[in-house]
Structures are given as C-alpha cells and as structure tokens.
Design an enzyme around this catalytic site. Sequence first.
Site, PDB file in Angstrom:
ATOM      1  N   GLY A  11       0.880  -1.168   0.000  1.00  8.36           N
ATOM      2  CA  GLY A  11       0.000   0.000   0.000  1.00  8.36           C
ATOM      3  C   GLY A  11       0.913   1.213   0.000  1.00  8.36           C
ATOM      4  N   GLY A  13      -0.039   4.445  -0.471  1.00  9.30           N
ATOM      5  CA  GLY A  13      -0.847   5.669  -0.337  1.00  9.30           C
ATOM      6  C   GLY A  13      -0.180   6.626   0.627  1.00  9.30           C
ATOM      7  N   ASP A  35       1.786  -1.424  -4.667  1.00  6.95           N
ATOM      8  CA  ASP A  35       0.395  -0.957  -4.692  1.00  6.95           C
ATOM      9  C   ASP A  35      -0.319  -1.614  -5.861  1.00  6.95           C
ATOM     10  OD1 ASP A  35      -0.992   1.654  -3.158  1.00  6.95           O
ATOM     11  OD2 ASP A  35      -1.996   1.072  -5.026  1.00  6.95           O
ATOM     12  N   VAL A 120      -1.417  -1.639   9.589  1.00  9.46           N
ATOM     13  CA  VAL A 120      -1.834  -0.272   9.898  1.00  9.46           C
ATOM     14  C   VAL A 120      -3.286  -0.035   9.454  1.00  9.46           C
ATOM     15  CG1 VAL A 120      -1.246   2.187   9.610  1.00  9.46           C
ATOM     16  CG2 VAL A 120       0.573   0.469   9.572  1.00  9.46           C
ATOM     17  N   HIS A 177      -8.257   0.690  18.975  1.00 11.81           N
ATOM     18  CA  HIS A 177      -7.997   1.985  18.332  1.00 11.81           C
ATOM     19  C   HIS A 177      -9.346   2.522  17.847  1.00 11.81           C
ATOM     20  CE1 HIS A 177      -5.806   5.022  16.186  1.00 11.81           C
ATOM     21  NE2 HIS A 177      -6.161   4.589  15.006  1.00 11.81           N
TER      22      HIS A 177
END
Length: 310
Positions: A11, A13, A35, A120, A177
């Site tokens: 990823g 981003g 990605d 994440v 979270h």
Amino acid sequence: MTKRPKVTLVGAGNVGATTGMWLMARNLCDLVLFDVVEGWPQGKALDLAEAAPIFGHTVSVTGTNDFAETAGSDVLVVTAGSPRRPGMTRDDLLKVNNDVISDVVTRAVAVSPEAVVIVVTNPVDVMTFVAQRASGLPHPRVFGMAGGLDSARFRTFLAWELGVSAKDVFGFVMGGHGDQMVPLVRYSTVGGEPVEKRLSKEAIDRIVTRTRGGGGEILQLLKNGSAFVAPAAATAEMVEAVLLDQRRTIPVVAYLNGEYGQQGVYVGVPAVIGKGGVEQVVEIDLQPDEQAAFDASVAAVRGPLAVLGF
Ligand code: APR
C-alpha cells in the site's frame, strides 16, 4: 558489503509512502513500495529515491505492482485498503478491508515467509487479526500500529496544556484503536511526576476526550482525507524497533493469550518490540475502573470479529 534489511510497504498511499519517507531518512533499510494501482508505487518510489542524495543516503527505493519483487522482505508494513471517509466509522470499513488484507497478506507472506508483519489498515485491531489468520505466521510476528500514534497524540495534548516539551511527557494508551481507547492517566508523567498532580481533572478529561477523537478531529478539518504524517512516524518507529532489535516498550496491537484476562483477540497493549516482533506483552496493574474500560474496549473489537465469522 553487509546486506541491508528489506522493508516492503504494502500500500503506497499516504501512510505507506510517508512511512517510506520516515524510514528513508533513517538510512536503515532498502524499501519496496507495492500498490495495486499501476504506476503509483513506481512514481512514489522515484520521488523518494530522488530525495536520497540530498540526505546523502544510499538506500534503494523501488516501486512495483508485482509481489515477486517484494520477496525476502524482513518487514512487511500493510497499509493497503480504503481510508475512512467523513461520516464513516472505522467499522464501516470492515468488510472492504477484510478482503484486501486477506489477499495482500497471503500473497506477500508467500514470498517473504520470514517477515515480521506490521498492520496499519483500519479497523486495525480487527485487520491485525485478519492478517495473522491469512499469513499463518505465529502471533508475535504479526502486530499492529495504533497505540504509538494514540500515545503521541495524548502526549502532545498534555504537553500543550502544561506548556512544556512533549519530549518529557510520558503517557500511553491501551485498548482498541477506536472511540473506546483507554488513555492511562495514572501512568502518565511529566518529568517523572504524575500529570494528575499538575493538571485539573477537568483538563485531563478534556485531553482524554480529544485523544479518543484524535483521528476524527483531523478528518473533520481535512474533509476529504485522514491523518498520515503522525501515523507514518509511529509506524516507522515500530519498523526501526524490529530491524535494530531495540526491545522498545511501545503500545501496539498485540495478540492476547490470557493477558489482562483476555483470550484470542488482538488489541492495544504495551509490548516489548524486537527482531521477533512482539517479544513480550507487558502486563501493567490496572485498577477496577481501568480494567472495566479496557474490557469494554475489547468487547468493541470482538463485535466486528464476530461479524467476519471469527
Ligand atoms: N493491494 C494493494 N494496494 C491496495 C489494494 C490492494 N488490494 N487496495 C488498495 N490499495 C492501496 C490504494 O491504491 C492506496 O494507494 O492502498 C493505498 C491506501 O492508501 P490511501 O488511500 O492513501 O490511505 P492511507 O491514508 O494511506 O491509509 C491507509 O491506514 O491509517 C490507516 O485508516 C487508514 O486504513 C487506512 C490505511
């Protein structure tokens, strides 16, 4: 020449590429950005690589859409997925990101079977569970980033309130979270002194509320984007702890096997992070109200796990 460690950012981003930037600045490891969008990781990697001479750094940074080029990674950082949009809760993202995480982790670990995996993507407590299941790796080798960021936010707000440097403010946050995270005021200190001695209950309550809504506050301001600089900094700190076997005590999303009275769930707790991933879950003493808040937070993580059939 010693071989540098290899880190793949699955990823590329905002959070992935910025984690790459923080890691490149440390000159610590070779980086591969992966990605699904063609050209994107290549472009991001080129941009990062072109900054290296300015720092005098020698790391290699490449971008790819092919997992073969990620083979032999020491750490896989998983940020692939969809970020939270305004009006969306973290749990709205659940099903979309479940499919993405299962797919990318299976394929990434197939070519990097020795890797430590740091997740994440949100909702992170659930996605870390999904990633471990998809990877088949032992639980300590798969963990998630949340508490490092939540604690950094908590420390920042405490420092602002006190008018002192955040460097000397210690505080950490446990639990999921989400809106039910548990900032541990009793264990938070400034220059070694409990913050409760320096701040009123009203001020502390306000800071706890702001910390809980830290991601949402940024989302609301940006309108069409979410936080990525601090999340990436917290992620890079964890990667560094693994690569250098630092044995840092950091709050992370770790698997509980009876600790804190919880079993079979990934959630935010302080842990010792080293080359094997989670070397130890640290069990601090909780008072009944703190344990109750933690249990409520864990229950909020178990709900979506059940939705996914776990
Ligand atoms: N395989 C690889 N990459 C993918 C896939 C996939 N199947 N699906 C999406 N991606 C990529 C997107 O192309 C995009 O580049 O994941 C990247 C996600 O980046 P952003 O949309 O910029 O999101 P970002 O802000 O980086 O957040 C990523 O981290 O903090 C969390 O809540 C956040 O879950 C979100 C994640």
